[in-house]
Design an enzyme around this catalytic site. Sequence first.
Site, short mmCIF file in Angstrom:
data_model
loop_
_atom_site.label_atom_id
_atom_site.label_comp_id
_atom_site.label_asym_id
_atom_site.label_seq_id
_atom_site.Cartn_x
_atom_site.Cartn_y
_atom_site.Cartn_z
N ARG A 1 0.20 4.83 6.78
CA ARG A 1 -0.38 5.63 5.70
C ARG A 1 0.16 7.06 5.79
NH1 ARG A 1 -1.34 1.18 4.76
NH2 ARG A 1 -3.30 0.16 4.22
N GLU B 1 0.81 -1.22 0.00
CA GLU B 1 0.00 0.00 0.00
C GLU B 1 0.85 1.28 0.00
OE1 GLU B 1 -2.48 -3.18 2.06
OE2 GLU B 1 -0.40 -2.51 2.10
#
Length: 203
Positions: A102, A59
């Site tokens: 993230r 990711e």
Amino acid sequence: MVSLSTWVRYIAHKFEYSVALSWKNYKRGQITDKQVGDAVWKNLLQGRLTYLHWNKGEEMAPTIGGGTLLVRKLPASDPAHVFVGDVVVLKNPENTESYIVRRVAAVEGYEMVSSDEKDEPFVLEKEECWVLADNEKLKPKEANDSRKFGPVPMTDVVGRVMYCLRTAVDHGPVQNSHYGMQKDSPVLEVELDVDEMARNHKA
């Protein structure tokens, strides 16, 4: 060799973190008012401002991918310590016993506008942030970020990623916001130990 000015800045960061941690424990009733001072000194003298975190998945590629991360603990997850552009470790909104990495894309007060005209614009509320995966090849559901689970409470952010070791020869600092990197530079200079990261690296 670490300079004196770097040590002074590092100790100031350690003191700030020690006070914030002790105050948090006091407010939770874990220590009494008489123990606050002792807790501050204990955290200042014994504690580190960083920890190692193993990241898996694509990711955050190409920024990180799979690797051992050096993460700076944050004294309080609020806009004074977390900035747009920072790569952070946060509690997984879909499984609070695990953590994900993230990038912070927006913080409280930002207006969020969707590319889908059916979605109404909205403003991030107090102590909320919007996080995104760096991997642009992934669809929103695959990226598992705020496009899927929505805004995240700042209190779920536990640290800022400062350094990534992918392999023994492929490692380096993580690109964060200018403010984040400026605040982290003395911590990185004092606490970075690539050999330790390599020893703890999962192949």
